[in-house]
Scaffold this motif. Structure first.
Motif, PDB file in Angstrom:
ATOM      1  N   ARG A   1       0.836  -1.207   0.000  1.00  0.00           N
ATOM      2  CA  ARG A   1       0.000   0.000   0.000  1.00  0.00           C
ATOM      3  C   ARG A   1       0.868   1.253   0.000  1.00  0.00           C
ATOM      4  O   ARG A   1       0.572   2.228  -0.704  1.00  0.00           O
ATOM      5  CB  ARG A   1      -0.915  -0.026   1.226  1.00  0.00           C
ATOM      6  CG  ARG A   1      -1.786   1.221   1.360  1.00  0.00           C
ATOM      7  CD  ARG A   1      -3.017   0.956   2.200  1.00  0.00           C
ATOM      8  NE  ARG A   1      -2.721   0.303   3.466  1.00  0.00           N
ATOM      9  CZ  ARG A   1      -2.801   0.896   4.666  1.00  0.00           C
ATOM     10  NH1 ARG A   1      -3.139   2.174   4.750  1.00  0.00           N
ATOM     11  NH2 ARG A   1      -2.549   0.232   5.767  1.00  0.00           N
ATOM     12  N   ALA A   2       1.960   1.238   0.753  1.00  0.00           N
ATOM     13  CA  ALA A   2       2.846   2.412   0.802  1.00  0.00           C
ATOM     14  C   ALA A   2       3.485   2.660  -0.561  1.00  0.00           C
ATOM     15  O   ALA A   2       3.600   3.814  -1.008  1.00  0.00           O
ATOM     16  CB  ALA A   2       3.921   2.213   1.862  1.00  0.00           C
TER      17      ALA A   2
ATOM     18  N   ALA B   1       0.887   4.086  -2.861  1.00  0.00           N
ATOM     19  CA  ALA B   1       0.575   5.471  -2.504  1.00  0.00           C
ATOM     20  C   ALA B   1       1.628   6.428  -3.059  1.00  0.00           C
ATOM     21  O   ALA B   1       1.293   7.488  -3.607  1.00  0.00           O
ATOM     22  CB  ALA B   1       0.478   5.604  -0.985  1.00  0.00           C
ATOM     23  N   ARG B   2       2.905   6.055  -2.931  1.00  0.00           N
ATOM     24  CA  ARG B   2       3.971   6.912  -3.474  1.00  0.00           C
ATOM     25  C   ARG B   2       3.877   7.002  -4.995  1.00  0.00           C
ATOM     26  O   ARG B   2       4.024   8.086  -5.575  1.00  0.00           O
ATOM     27  CB  ARG B   2       5.335   6.369  -3.059  1.00  0.00           C
ATOM     28  CG  ARG B   2       5.700   6.622  -1.607  1.00  0.00           C
ATOM     29  CD  ARG B   2       7.177   6.376  -1.353  1.00  0.00           C
ATOM     30  NE  ARG B   2       7.546   4.983  -1.571  1.00  0.00           N
ATOM     31  CZ  ARG B   2       7.489   4.041  -0.641  1.00  0.00           C
ATOM     32  NH1 ARG B   2       7.069   4.335   0.576  1.00  0.00           N
ATOM     33  NH2 ARG B   2       7.861   2.805  -0.922  1.00  0.00           N
TER      34      ARG B   2
ATOM     35  N   ASN C   1       0.880   9.065  -5.978  1.00  0.00           N
ATOM     36  CA  ASN C   1       0.837  10.390  -5.349  1.00  0.00           C
ATOM     37  C   ASN C   1      -0.406  10.545  -4.469  1.00  0.00           C
ATOM     38  O   ASN C   1      -1.119  11.543  -4.537  1.00  0.00           O
ATOM     39  CB  ASN C   1       0.892  11.493  -6.405  1.00  0.00           C
ATOM     40  CG  ASN C   1       1.237  12.847  -5.804  1.00  0.00           C
ATOM     41  OD1 ASN C   1       1.907  12.911  -4.761  1.00  0.00           O
ATOM     42  ND2 ASN C   1       0.775  13.910  -6.435  1.00  0.00           N
ATOM     43  N   ARG C   2      -0.641   9.522  -3.655  1.00  0.00           N
ATOM     44  CA  ARG C   2      -1.762   9.539  -2.714  1.00  0.00           C
ATOM     45  C   ARG C   2      -1.267   9.127  -1.331  1.00  0.00           C
ATOM     46  O   ARG C   2      -0.192   8.562  -1.187  1.00  0.00           O
ATOM     47  CB  ARG C   2      -2.883   8.603  -3.172  1.00  0.00           C
ATOM     48  CG  ARG C   2      -3.544   9.013  -4.484  1.00  0.00           C
ATOM     49  CD  ARG C   2      -4.665   8.052  -4.850  1.00  0.00           C
ATOM     50  NE  ARG C   2      -5.288   8.374  -6.130  1.00  0.00           N
ATOM     51  CZ  ARG C   2      -6.273   9.230  -6.301  1.00  0.00           C
ATOM     52  NH1 ARG C   2      -6.766   9.879  -5.239  1.00  0.00           N
ATOM     53  NH2 ARG C   2      -6.779   9.459  -7.485  1.00  0.00           N
ATOM     54  N   GLN C   3      -2.081   9.391  -0.303  1.00  0.00           N
ATOM     55  CA  GLN C   3      -1.745   8.992   1.052  1.00  0.00           C
ATOM     56  C   GLN C   3      -2.165   7.539   1.279  1.00  0.00           C
ATOM     57  O   GLN C   3      -3.215   7.116   0.800  1.00  0.00           O
ATOM     58  CB  GLN C   3      -2.462   9.894   2.062  1.00  0.00           C
ATOM     59  CG  GLN C   3      -2.023  11.351   2.024  1.00  0.00           C
ATOM     60  CD  GLN C   3      -0.553  11.489   2.310  1.00  0.00           C
ATOM     61  OE1 GLN C   3      -0.014  10.875   3.245  1.00  0.00           O
ATOM     62  NE2 GLN C   3       0.130  12.319   1.518  1.00  0.00           N
ATOM     63  N   PRO C   4      -1.345   6.741   2.001  1.00  0.00           N
ATOM     64  CA  PRO C   4      -1.704   5.332   2.248  1.00  0.00           C
ATOM     65  C   PRO C   4      -3.106   5.130   2.801  1.00  0.00           C
ATOM     66  O   PRO C   4      -3.827   4.240   2.335  1.00  0.00           O
ATOM     67  CB  PRO C   4      -0.619   4.869   3.226  1.00  0.00           C
ATOM     68  CG  PRO C   4       0.569   5.719   2.896  1.00  0.00           C
ATOM     69  CD  PRO C   4      -0.003   7.064   2.534  1.00  0.00           C
ATOM     70  N   PRO C   5      -3.562   5.932   3.819  1.00  0.00           N
ATOM     71  CA  PRO C   5      -4.923   5.720   4.327  1.00  0.00           C
ATOM     72  C   PRO C   5      -5.986   5.932   3.243  1.00  0.00           C
ATOM     73  O   PRO C   5      -7.069   5.342   3.286  1.00  0.00           O
ATOM     74  CB  PRO C   5      -5.057   6.767   5.436  1.00  0.00           C
ATOM     75  CG  PRO C   5      -3.663   7.060   5.852  1.00  0.00           C
ATOM     76  CD  PRO C   5      -2.847   6.955   4.587  1.00  0.00           C
ATOM     77  N   GLU C   6      -5.654   6.772   2.257  1.00  0.00           N
ATOM     78  CA  GLU C   6      -6.592   7.068   1.175  1.00  0.00           C
ATOM     79  C   GLU C   6      -6.861   5.833   0.323  1.00  0.00           C
ATOM     80  O   GLU C   6      -7.947   5.687  -0.266  1.00  0.00           O
ATOM     81  CB  GLU C   6      -5.999   8.192   0.318  1.00  0.00           C
ATOM     82  CG  GLU C   6      -6.939   8.791  -0.698  1.00  0.00           C
ATOM     83  CD  GLU C   6      -6.272   9.882  -1.511  1.00  0.00           C
ATOM     84  OE1 GLU C   6      -6.919  10.380  -2.443  1.00  0.00           O
ATOM     85  OE2 GLU C   6      -5.098  10.221  -1.219  1.00  0.00           O
TER      86      GLU C   6
END
Length: 279
Positions: free
Chosen positions: A51-52, A55-56, A59-64
């Motif tokens: 997930r991390a 996300a990178r 270009n999003r946040q992991p919780p998203e």
């Protein structure tokens, strides 16, 4: 008031209905786009990702991404490794594409006709269709001769620079032809005179119903292509015989064209994309 699933969907639709800077409405649905971003990125990378990492990359946040990844996993589109917690695509998308693919029926009925013709002519045959901006070889029957031409199934080729591609282009509406050629690398490299020659060649193919080319890829190579389908059919394909001229000897157009056209007609009729006798 709690944000229900219905409210969340409405919010997504409201966001998507906002006008763009050009004044045109933007009908994007953020939740759907997020899911497609994940699926398309995993497909492009071809390796499991956490997930991390996703996300990178997106270009999003992991919780998203947490709820979206959980949803895709529960629906069977993603598989998560219990050790690394990395996500990978399952075969579900492939299974869905095969369930309703119009090409499966074409391949199924084409195989026996192509096998019989390859044995009759003792020449190699391949079947191609448009795939995005290129031509994809979707089936092949090899010549029984010890020396023969072979084209790998699944390979992609130029629409302007191949017999298959030109046969398909010649039987498409003018606007589709223009759009495909605009994105074709071979066409972009042609001079103005070369592009005019290609237009004349496509017109000739459309009129005569076949394309015969010699020495396009190497001096002794011969390709003869005919279309499968009709202007009204949704599925269109090109059936091509590929052979070698050895020591000045090789098939003539009169030798092979009627049999190739009959095979294309039989395949199209059996697949239900053109009218004709399926026997």
């Amino acid at each position: 008031m709690p944000r229900t699933k219905t409210n969340a969907l409405a919010d997504d639709l409201d966001e998507g209905d906002a006008a763009t800077s050009s004044g045109k409405p933007n009908y994007s649905v953020p939740a759907v786009e997020k899911a497609l971003d994940i699926i398309e990125y995993l497909a492009a990378e071809g390796v499991p990702m956490t997930r991390a990492q996703l996300a990178r990359a997106l270009n999003r946040q992991p919780p998203e991404l947490f709820r979206m990844l959980t949803c895709l996993e529960s629906r069977g589109y993603l598989w998560r490794d219990s050790g690394s917690n990395a996500y990978a695509l399952t075969l579900k998308l492939f299974e869905l594409s095969r369930t309703h693919s119009p090409y499966e029926g074409l391949l199924r009925v084409a195989e026996p006709h192509m096998r019989a013709l390859a044995a009759q002519l003792r020449e190699s045959l391949h079947l191609s269709m448009l795939h995005g901006d290129q031509v994809m070889v979707i089936a092949q029957e090899e010549s029984p001769k010890p020396f023969r031409l072979s084209v790998e199934v699944g390979t992609l080729h130029s629409v302007a620079g191949t017999t298959s591609g030109r046969v398909l282009l010649a039987h498409l509406p003018d606007d589709e032809v223009a759009a495909l050629l605009k994105r074709d690398a071979t066409h972009r490299q042609l001079s103005a005179a070369g592009r005019q020659t290609l237009r004349e060649r496509l017109a000739r193919i459309r009129t005569q119903g076949y394309e015969w080319s010699e020495g396009e890829w190497f001096e002794s190579g011969i390709d003869l292509g005919v279309p499968i389908g009709s202007p009204q059919s949704r599925v269109k394909a090109a059936l091509v015989m590929a052979t070698l001229r050895r020591k000045g000897e090789g098939p003539t157009l009169a030798d092979v064209l009627p049999a190739l056209q009959a095979c294309a007609q039989a395949i199209g009729a059996a697949a239900g994309i053109i009218k004709g006798d399926t026997t």
